[in-house]
Design a protein around this motif. Structure first.
Motif, PDB file in Angstrom:
ATOM      1  N   SER A  59       3.151   3.824  -2.352  1.00  0.00           N
ATOM      2  CA  SER A  59       3.367   3.725  -0.902  1.00  0.00           C
ATOM      3  C   SER A  59       2.181   3.060  -0.219  1.00  0.00           C
ATOM      4  O   SER A  59       2.348   2.273   0.719  1.00  0.00           O
ATOM      5  N   HIS A  60       0.983   3.354  -0.700  1.00  0.00           N
ATOM      6  CA  HIS A  60      -0.229   2.804  -0.085  1.00  0.00           C
ATOM      7  C   HIS A  60      -0.295   1.289  -0.249  1.00  0.00           C
ATOM      8  O   HIS A  60      -0.546   0.565   0.726  1.00  0.00           O
ATOM      9  N   VAL A  61      -0.089   0.792  -1.450  1.00  0.00           N
ATOM     10  CA  VAL A  61      -0.212  -0.652  -1.670  1.00  0.00           C
ATOM     11  C   VAL A  61       0.885  -1.420  -0.935  1.00  0.00           C
ATOM     12  O   VAL A  61       0.663  -2.562  -0.494  1.00  0.00           O
ATOM     13  N   GLU A  62       2.051  -0.790  -0.777  1.00  0.00           N
ATOM     14  CA  GLU A  62       3.116  -1.447  -0.025  1.00  0.00           C
ATOM     15  C   GLU A  62       2.836  -1.415   1.463  1.00  0.00           C
ATOM     16  O   GLU A  62       3.020  -2.411   2.178  1.00  0.00           O
ATOM     17  N   ARG A  63       2.352  -0.273   1.955  1.00  0.00           N
ATOM     18  CA  ARG A  63       2.082  -0.132   3.391  1.00  0.00           C
ATOM     19  C   ARG A  63       0.907  -0.995   3.841  1.00  0.00           C
ATOM     20  O   ARG A  63       0.925  -1.570   4.931  1.00  0.00           O
ATOM     21  N   GLN A  64      -0.119  -1.099   2.987  1.00  0.00           N
ATOM     22  CA  GLN A  64      -1.306  -1.871   3.332  1.00  0.00           C
ATOM     23  C   GLN A  64      -1.149  -3.365   3.072  1.00  0.00           C
ATOM     24  O   GLN A  64      -2.032  -4.144   3.424  1.00  0.00           O
ATOM     25  N   GLY A  65      -0.055  -3.750   2.462  1.00  0.00           N
ATOM     26  CA  GLY A  65       0.152  -5.160   2.182  1.00  0.00           C
ATOM     27  C   GLY A  65      -0.836  -5.724   1.184  1.00  0.00           C
ATOM     28  O   GLY A  65      -1.305  -6.865   1.323  1.00  0.00           O
ATOM     29  N   CYS A  66      -1.162  -4.947   0.159  1.00  0.00           N
ATOM     30  CA  CYS A  66      -2.127  -5.398  -0.846  1.00  0.00           C
ATOM     31  C   CYS A  66      -1.568  -6.599  -1.613  1.00  0.00           C
ATOM     32  O   CYS A  66      -0.353  -6.760  -1.753  1.00  0.00           O
ATOM     33  N   THR A  67      -2.485  -7.412  -2.105  1.00  0.00           N
ATOM     34  CA  THR A  67      -2.111  -8.611  -2.862  1.00  0.00           C
ATOM     35  C   THR A  67      -2.792  -8.583  -4.236  1.00  0.00           C
ATOM     36  O   THR A  67      -3.530  -7.644  -4.559  1.00  0.00           O
ATOM     37  N   ASP A  68      -2.573  -9.634  -5.001  1.00  0.00           N
ATOM     38  CA  ASP A  68      -3.192  -9.714  -6.320  1.00  0.00           C
ATOM     39  C   ASP A  68      -4.714  -9.718  -6.241  1.00  0.00           C
ATOM     40  O   ASP A  68      -5.390  -9.297  -7.189  1.00  0.00           O
ATOM     41  N   GLU A  69      -5.261 -10.176  -5.121  1.00  0.00           N
ATOM     42  CA  GLU A  69      -6.713 -10.181  -4.962  1.00  0.00           C
ATOM     43  C   GLU A  69      -7.282  -8.771  -4.880  1.00  0.00           C
ATOM     44  O   GLU A  69      -8.471  -8.560  -5.113  1.00  0.00           O
ATOM     45  N   ASP A  70      -6.437  -7.804  -4.532  1.00  0.00           N
ATOM     46  CA  ASP A  70      -6.886  -6.402  -4.422  1.00  0.00           C
ATOM     47  C   ASP A  70      -6.716  -5.636  -5.720  1.00  0.00           C
ATOM     48  O   ASP A  70      -7.186  -4.498  -5.832  1.00  0.00           O
ATOM     49  N   LEU A  71      -6.041  -6.215  -6.696  1.00  0.00           N
ATOM     50  CA  LEU A  71      -5.684  -5.468  -7.905  1.00  0.00           C
ATOM     51  C   LEU A  71      -6.911  -4.988  -8.666  1.00  0.00           C
ATOM     52  O   LEU A  71      -6.960  -3.834  -9.119  1.00  0.00           O
ATOM     53  N   ALA A  72      -7.920  -5.840  -8.823  1.00  0.00           N
ATOM     54  CA  ALA A  72      -9.123  -5.424  -9.548  1.00  0.00           C
ATOM     55  C   ALA A  72      -9.834  -4.290  -8.822  1.00  0.00           C
ATOM     56  O   ALA A  72     -10.340  -3.353  -9.457  1.00  0.00           O
ATOM     57  N   ASP A  73      -9.873  -4.344  -7.496  1.00  0.00           N
ATOM     58  CA  ASP A  73     -10.514  -3.276  -6.722  1.00  0.00           C
ATOM     59  C   ASP A  73      -9.749  -1.963  -6.855  1.00  0.00           C
ATOM     60  O   ASP A  73     -10.342  -0.889  -6.947  1.00  0.00           O
ATOM     61  N   ILE A  74      -8.424  -2.043  -6.851  1.00  0.00           N
ATOM     62  CA  ILE A  74      -7.606  -0.837  -7.016  1.00  0.00           C
ATOM     63  C   ILE A  74      -7.876  -0.212  -8.375  1.00  0.00           C
ATOM     64  O   ILE A  74      -8.097   1.005  -8.484  1.00  0.00           O
ATOM     65  N   ALA A  75      -7.854  -1.024  -9.420  1.00  0.00           N
ATOM     66  CA  ALA A  75      -8.075  -0.508 -10.776  1.00  0.00           C
ATOM     67  C   ALA A  75      -9.466   0.095 -10.904  1.00  0.00           C
ATOM     68  O   ALA A  75      -9.632   1.199 -11.454  1.00  0.00           O
ATOM     69  N   TYR A  76     -10.473  -0.595 -10.402  1.00  0.00           N
ATOM     70  CA  TYR A  76     -11.854  -0.122 -10.527  1.00  0.00           C
ATOM     71  C   TYR A  76     -12.060   1.189  -9.775  1.00  0.00           C
ATOM     72  O   TYR A  76     -12.704   2.116 -10.287  1.00  0.00           O
ATOM     73  N   THR A  77     -11.496   1.299  -8.580  1.00  0.00           N
ATOM     74  CA  THR A  77     -11.645   2.532  -7.793  1.00  0.00           C
ATOM     75  C   THR A  77     -11.037   3.721  -8.521  1.00  0.00           C
ATOM     76  O   THR A  77     -11.623   4.809  -8.559  1.00  0.00           O
ATOM     77  N   LEU A  78      -9.872   3.540  -9.109  1.00  0.00           N
ATOM     78  CA  LEU A  78      -9.222   4.636  -9.829  1.00  0.00           C
ATOM     79  C   LEU A  78      -9.951   4.964 -11.128  1.00  0.00           C
ATOM     80  O   LEU A  78      -9.934   6.110 -11.580  1.00  0.00           O
ATOM     81  N   GLN A  79     -10.607   3.977 -11.715  1.00  0.00           N
ATOM     82  CA  GLN A  79     -11.328   4.209 -12.965  1.00  0.00           C
ATOM     83  C   GLN A  79     -12.605   5.017 -12.754  1.00  0.00           C
ATOM     84  O   GLN A  79     -12.869   5.983 -13.478  1.00  0.00           O
ATOM     85  N   VAL A  80     -13.417   4.628 -11.777  1.00  0.00           N
ATOM     86  CA  VAL A  80     -14.750   5.222 -11.620  1.00  0.00           C
ATOM     87  C   VAL A  80     -14.836   6.191 -10.456  1.00  0.00           C
ATOM     88  O   VAL A  80     -15.822   6.931 -10.329  1.00  0.00           O
ATOM     89  N   GLY A  81     -13.830   6.220  -9.591  1.00  0.00           N
ATOM     90  CA  GLY A  81     -13.903   7.066  -8.404  1.00  0.00           C
ATOM     91  C   GLY A  81     -13.022   8.284  -8.446  1.00  0.00           C
ATOM     92  O   GLY A  81     -12.885   8.989  -7.441  1.00  0.00           O
ATOM     93  N   ARG A  82     -12.406   8.571  -9.590  1.00  0.00           N
ATOM     94  CA  ARG A  82     -11.531   9.727  -9.712  1.00  0.00           C
ATOM     95  C   ARG A  82     -11.858  10.482 -11.001  1.00  0.00           C
ATOM     96  O   ARG A  82     -12.215   9.879 -12.013  1.00  0.00           O
ATOM     97  N   GLU A  83     -11.711  11.799 -10.957  1.00  0.00           N
ATOM     98  CA  GLU A  83     -11.934  12.621 -12.152  1.00  0.00           C
ATOM     99  C   GLU A  83     -10.742  12.507 -13.084  1.00  0.00           C
ATOM    100  O   GLU A  83      -9.586  12.555 -12.651  1.00  0.00           O
TER     101      GLU A  83
END
Length: 225
Positions: free
Chosen positions: A45-69
């Motif tokens: 829902s977040h990526v659809e609501r925020q209108g994320c693009t392919d340029e945001d994909l690396a940031d999304i992956a990195y945040t979930l990798q290092v910013g979550r337990e």
């Protein structure tokens, strides 16, 4: 008086490209399966609501990798476009059991398989996978319980940035006070439980006040010789 919040201009940053040769690894985990499903739903829902693009994909992956337990119930997928990520998450939510390049695991169920992760040669094997770009094998072990430092994926390269993403979807559980207890605590029983020497609570919103009346028959003042 604060008229407007000051926002400093964001410095220019290099966009980390995600390609089929260098895909992104998106990981999610939770304590229980229903919480994992809610986490997936929130991310989609977040990526659809925020209108994320392919340029945001690396940031999304990195945040979930290092910013979550990393918790017990895990999900991971290897994708090269945001549309691919959205499609895989939607398939998981639809209940599809076999989704290409989407991996599911639960540590408590994979205890027997975890023994291979303690192998002294496993570290060298993982290094070989990273050098050859075999992220799928790494992800398969991660969903089974592998503890991996995801920052190693970006050694010597531009590191994606951490961005704002949905946090852990805690279960909404309510614990109401039983009606009989609520009625008792709102009546005279409260004053009886305050203290042997305090008979009533006459506090207001402004002043805290207690009162007591003592007689010769008060058990709290009676002395037995």
């Amino acid at each position: 008086m604060i008229v407007q919040e000051y926002r400093a201009a964001e410095p220019a940053r290099a966009v980390v490209a995600v390609t089929p040769q260098r895909p992104a690894v998106v990981v999610l985990s939770a304590r229980r399966e229903e919480r994992l499903r809610e986490a997936v739903h929130r991310l989609l829902s977040h990526v659809e609501r925020q209108g994320c693009t392919d340029e945001d994909l690396a940031d999304i992956a990195y945040t979930l990798q290092v910013g979550r337990e990393a918790m017990e119930v895990r999900l991971a997928c290897v994708v090269s476009t945001l549309e691919e990520l959205k499609a895989k998450l939607a398939q998981y939510l639809a209940g599809e059991k076999s989704v290409d390049e989407l991996y599911r695991g639960e540590i408590r169920r994979d205890k027997d398989g975890l023994s291979i992760l303690a192998d002294e040669d496993m570290g060298r094997t993982i290094d070989a996978w990273l050098s050859k770009g075999k992220l799928h094998k790494l992800v398969e072990l991660w969903v089974r319980g592998l503890a991996f430092d995801w920052a190693r994926l970006y050694d010597g390269e531009v590191t994606p940035r951490r961005i704002s993403l949905p946090t852990y979807p805690f279960a909404r559980e309510r614990y109401w006070v039983p009606e009989e207890l609520a009625a008792a605590t709102s009546g005279n029983l409260v004053s009886e439980r305050l203290h042997p020497l305090v008979h009533r609570n006459t506090s207001s919103l402004v002043v805290q006040r207690f009162s007591s009346v003592f007689t010769g028959r008060s058990s709290s003042l009676r002395t037995t010789w």
